[in-house]
Design an enzyme around this catalytic site. Structure first.
Site, short mmCIF file in Angstrom:
data_model
loop_
_atom_site.label_atom_id
_atom_site.label_comp_id
_atom_site.label_asym_id
_atom_site.label_seq_id
_atom_site.Cartn_x
_atom_site.Cartn_y
_atom_site.Cartn_z
N LYS A 68 0.86 -1.18 0.00
CA LYS A 68 0.00 0.00 0.00
C LYS A 68 0.89 1.22 0.00
O LYS A 68 1.53 1.55 1.01
CB LYS A 68 -0.93 0.01 1.21
N ARG B 109 -4.11 8.29 -5.61
CA ARG B 109 -4.82 7.35 -6.49
C ARG B 109 -4.98 7.97 -7.87
O ARG B 109 -5.38 9.14 -8.01
CB ARG B 109 -6.19 7.05 -5.88
N GLU C 204 -1.51 4.22 -8.47
CA GLU C 204 -1.13 5.36 -7.65
C GLU C 204 0.09 6.02 -8.27
O GLU C 204 0.80 5.42 -9.07
CB GLU C 204 -0.81 4.93 -6.22
N PHE D 7 -1.86 -1.30 -10.02
CA PHE D 7 -2.24 -2.51 -9.29
C PHE D 7 -3.45 -3.20 -9.88
O PHE D 7 -3.85 -4.26 -9.41
CB PHE D 7 -2.47 -2.22 -7.81
N ARG E 212 -17.04 0.04 -1.59
CA ARG E 212 -16.10 -0.38 -0.56
C ARG E 212 -16.65 -1.64 0.06
O ARG E 212 -17.64 -1.63 0.78
CB ARG E 212 -15.93 0.70 0.51
N LYS F 192 -7.40 -3.26 3.58
CA LYS F 192 -6.10 -2.63 3.80
C LYS F 192 -5.64 -2.88 5.23
O LYS F 192 -6.44 -2.91 6.16
CB LYS F 192 -6.16 -1.14 3.50
#
Length: 541
Positions: free
Chosen positions: A214, A219, A263, A297, A368, A374
């Protein structure tokens, strides 16, 4: 009634009805009835106003500007939704020398035609202070009911268009929403992650997973169609011209058409990530010694093939073929010890933690869920500043100690959509942040005393905490433990702040594995890059 002439008072009345009830069913009914009365052309504007996120984006109008506008109310309602929308468009287009006076004239003309109740509603729309509880999920269900469509079909269309108002317009015109697919060049709401306390518990929740570093970056969503390359933020704001390094990296990829999720961040000479603020300071400036590098990713589309419904394992195979060393470091495993080791490696490399993603999960744009979790060493929560206290000692003259509030969407502790205080903090504030927030909160002030400035609740701040504890001091029954400021989140609206229920879930004995600790699923209205240099946003996936 002619097309495009729905009374603005109808919108006001609906918002009032929404604020007066906690019933989701009643909210959906009120919204669906309104949507059925609106002309299709008015729908995007009306949806934006109800969400407190007008379709024009930034209007260039703040609380101080509104305070200066004469507000002698009209005796009778005459405004229409279309007319208000036209004024908002004019406000958004007003720039350059004399723009402040022009905005003032536009606002004065608008307010002179509004009744007192409509004026109050206009202020809340402009400032994004819509305490109606009518968030995206409720509106999505209302659109489905008004247009007699399956809710999931409307929800998916909204994800793929990235625009709930436009989705509602299409539904009202009878368009086939099931035919809407990904379009290269049209950003989609990003998939977001929940939170888990450890990689081991994350694996227990999702099974075999991709465990990825992470990164402490911003983003981005990169769209390429031939030589046309566009880059968007988490809030879907386009920043292509601000990130030439990312554009060039995307141009070098061996594809013709692609949509990539990732990102961007700046690296030091030895390859370690630079502080987040340095990466953000690069937005909109010449590169100099700081170069933004993209890390990808996920891939949602490649050369005519949509991948959002494909399992993550297939998407990662495609991504490895096209992204090469621009792929975020990670591994696929079902072994807890391997996942824990990946977290250690990520932290040693200077990253925030890891993302644990179910290897069979599809890409749920704009959601979400529990498929992505995370893991970070410290909880972070997004809260709203309710007030600030004047500092003393070396902080004399600056607003320092912050009063922090969590969102109360259902009105358990006050009006629906309001905020409930959960703690205070003055820790983590640099001199630059103290100076900025003093100016900012003076501008947002609604009440002042010798010690405290109470502010309009719109500024979101990311707060790191060691946890929460039960409290009889605060009405929500929960207080922050060891809170400190991480950064201000100008990319988020107050309606995107964490709810009080999320904080209560962190109370000892109540947080299940995978319970979220920070962030929300709603999209935002503004780009982090618009506030580069203040430490304005971090990735949130």
């Amino acid at each position: 009634m002619s097309a495009g002439s729905t009374p603005f008072a109808d919108l006001d009345a609906t918002a009032t009805a929404l604020a007066a009830t906690r019933s989701r069913t009643a909210k959906i009914t009120a919204l669906s009835e309104l949507l059925g009365r609106l002309d299709p052309a008015e729908v995007p504007a009306a949806v934006g106003m109800l969400l407190g996120s007008v379709r024009q984006g930034r209007l260039g109008v703040g609380w101080r500007t509104l305070e200066a506008v004469p507000r002698e109310p009209a005796g009778q309602a005459s405004l229409t939704v279309a007319e208000v929308d036209q004024v908002f468009s004019a406000l958004a287009a007003t720039t350059g020398p004399g723009s402040a006076n022009q905005r003032g004239e536009l606002l004065q003309s608008l307010f002179s035609r509004a009744t007192e109740q409509e004026q109050d509603f206009l202020i809340r729309v402009i400032l994004g202070d819509m305490r109606t509880g009518a968030l995206e999920g409720v509106l999505t269900d209302a659109i489905a009911r008004a247009c007699e469509l399956p809710p999931e079909e409307v929800r998916r269309a909204a994800m793929l268009t990235g625009d709930l108002g436009e989705t509602a317009r299409l539904a009202r015109t009878g368009a086939d929403l099931s035919a809407i697919g990904l379009q290269v060049g049209t950003p989609v709401f990003p998939m977001l992650a929940g939170t888990a306390p450890s990689p081991t518990e994350a694996l227990a929740a999702v099974g075999t997973a991709a465990v990825q570093a992470k990164l402490d970056g911003a983003r981005i969503q990169v769209h390429r169609l031939g030589e046309d390359i566009r880059v968007y933020t988490r809030s879907l704001a386009e920043i292509t011209e601000r990130v030439p390094d990312v554009v060039e990296a995307a141009r070098a990829l061996p594809v013709h058409a692609v949509i990539l999720d990732g990102e961007t961040l700046a690296l030091t000479d030895d390859g370690r990530p630079r502080p987040f603020q340095e990466s953000m300071a690069r937005f909109g400036s010449d590169a100099g010694d700081v170069v933004l590098r993209p890390w990808f990713f996920d891939v949602l589309h490649v050369d005519g093939r949509d991948l959002i419904d494909s399992p993550l394992r297939d998407r990662l195979e495609v991504l490895a073929q096209i992204a090469g060393d621009l792929m975020v470091p990670g591994t696929v495993t079902g072994d807890p010890s391997t996942a824990e080791h990946m977290l250690e490696e990520s932290l040693v490399a200077g990253h925030e933690g890891v993302l644990v993603k179910g290897i069979d999960s599809t890409y749920a744009a704009g959601r979400r869920g529990s498929a992505w979790l995370k893991v970070k060493p410290v909880h972070t929560v997004d809260l709203v500043v309710l007030a600030a206290e004047w500092g003393y000692g070396r902080r004399t003259g600056w607003l320092s100690n912050l009063h922090l509030g969590a969102r109360d969407p259902d009105g358990h502790y006050g009006p629906p959509g309001g905020f409930v205080m959960v703690g205070k903090t003055f820790k983590g504030l640099t001199d630059a942040m103290l100076s900025w927030q003093t100016e900012r909160f003076t501008e947002l002030a609604t009440e002042r005393t010798e010690t405290v400035v109470r502010v309009h609740p719109e500024q979101v701040v990311e707060i790191a905490i060691d946890g929460v504890q039960r409290s009889t001091r605060y009405p929500g029954g929960v207080a922050l433990r060891f809170a400190r400021v991480v950064t201000y989140r100008d990319d988020k609206r107050a309606t995107d702040a964490d709810p009080i229920s999320g904080l209560r879930a962190l109370l000892p004995g109540q947080a299940p594995p995978g319970a979220r600790a920070s962030g929300t699923s709603a999209p935002e209205a503004a780009s982090s890059a618009d506030s580069a240099g203040r430490g304005s946003r971090r990735s949130d996936r």
